[in-house]
Design a protein around this motif. Structure first.
Motif, PDB file in Angstrom:
ATOM      1  N   ARG A   1      -2.576   6.683  -7.676  1.00 17.60           N
ATOM      2  CA  ARG A   1      -3.339   7.504  -8.615  1.00 17.60           C
ATOM      3  C   ARG A   1      -2.907   8.964  -8.575  1.00 17.60           C
TER       4      ARG A   1
ATOM      5  N   TYR B   1     -11.710   5.898 -10.087  1.00 10.82           N
ATOM      6  CA  TYR B   1     -11.193   7.129  -9.482  1.00 10.82           C
ATOM      7  C   TYR B   1     -12.284   7.829  -8.672  1.00 10.82           C
TER       8      TYR B   1
ATOM      9  N   ASN C   1     -13.006   5.903  -5.451  1.00 14.02           N
ATOM     10  CA  ASN C   1     -11.959   6.101  -4.452  1.00 14.02           C
ATOM     11  C   ASN C   1     -12.097   7.455  -3.765  1.00 14.02           C
TER      12      ASN C   1
END
Length: 313
Positions: free
Chosen positions: A20, A269, A272
């Motif tokens: 990412r 996202y 995480n």
């Protein structure tokens, strides 16, 4: 039973945190550095509490358990994530996924309960100092620690068994860098709505009851501190309690977002980042918060350094 057997014979695929980010090497360096600093900081704090007799008090006994949890927490997730660099995905077995869920949910709840018990310790120390040797005697401290671990084990066992009892017959790609309950529920082809509701309700009980005790304890501590006549005693109480409150804020802020905010308000996202925060950043910051703001810990550390230097000479 067939779904369970199918789950047991299959691997899950974890999506790397590094996939990412555009700066893979920089993120890897930061994660590795924080991992090492956290392990060293908590290990040193454990040794100081063990070796220095002035730290053989109930507060530091409970703090040693917090450091132990903070040593173990990153070990469950970070080494695997770093070892798979620079892959975008990594395999984890059914058993490995079960182990991650169990230990993370166990230690997360144990830490939450422990922080509540640490707030009670500060309440007794500040508000009932004459009764402190009785109310916080060694047997009581052992019971507190055992209780926090027992609640953690119970929670970990229940969440692991229920989560992995669902069938995962569709995509087995977990959009997370480790096996976490909300991320696994997203890929289950079973109806998990009732369990998600039960998870939110239990999250309120597991998180909010200790948090309520913490708020009550520190509210009473604050009132007692404001009525102290000695400026030195007031400063000492403020310094110690503010360290605890900082740690509580870091831990509960991430936990409330992950387990009490509905999944519809989450994104992979965000999950995480929050998971990285409580599994790595918070365990790294905790020993720094306690050592930098705690006079007894600083003195014990300098004493240990002097002993080491004398042996070298």
């Amino acid at each position: 039973m067939g779904d369970m057997n199918q789950s047991e014979s299959s691997n899950f695929i974890l999506v790397s945190l590094f996939s990412r980010s555009g700066s893979h090497e920089l993120l890897l360096s930061l994660v590795a550095a924080m991992f090492i600093i956290g392990l060293l900081g908590n290990t040193i704090l454990l040794f100081l509490i063990r070796l220095d007799s002035r730290l053989h008090t109930p507060m530091y006994y409970l703090l040693s358990q917090l450091s132990l949890l903070d040593v173990c927490f990153p070990l469950i997730t970070i080494p695997k994530m770093v070892s798979e660099f620079p892959k975008k995905e990594s395999l984890i077995s059914f058993g490995g996924c079960a182990a991650q869920i169990f230990f993370l949910t166990m230690m997360g709840v144990a830490e939450g309960v422990l922080l509540a018990l640490m707030s009670y310790d500060r309440f007794v120390a500040v508000c009932h100092p004459l009764q402190y040797p009785v109310l916080m005697r060694h047997q009581v401290c052992i019971f507190m620690v055992a209780f926090s671990w027992l609640v953690g084990v119970l929670n970990g066992s229940i969440q692991t068994s229920i989560t992995l009892n669902f069938s995962y017959c569709a995509s087995r790609v977990v959009d997370h860098f480790f096996c976490e309950v909300p991320a696994l529920l997203e890929i289950s082809c079973s109806d998990t709505s009732m369990y998600e509701l039960a998870l939110s309700v239990s999250g309120v009980l597991i998180l909010m009851l200790p948090l309520l005790l913490i708020i009550t304890s520190y509210g009473l501590v604050l009132r007692a501190v404001l009525h102290m006549h000695s400026q030195e005693a007031r400063n000492k109480a403020f310094t110690t309690c503010s360290s605890h409150i900082t740690v509580v804020g870091l831990f509960y802020g991430a936990a409330v977002f992950m387990y009490m905010v509905p999944s519809s308000y989450h994104s992979p996202y965000q999950d995480n980042m929050v998971s990285l925060f409580y599994s790595l950043i918070t365990p790294t910051l905790n020993p720094l918060i306690y050592s930098l703001r705690n006079r007894e810990v600083r003195i014990a550390f300098l004493k240990l350094l002097n002993k080491f230097r004398n042996r070298q000479n």
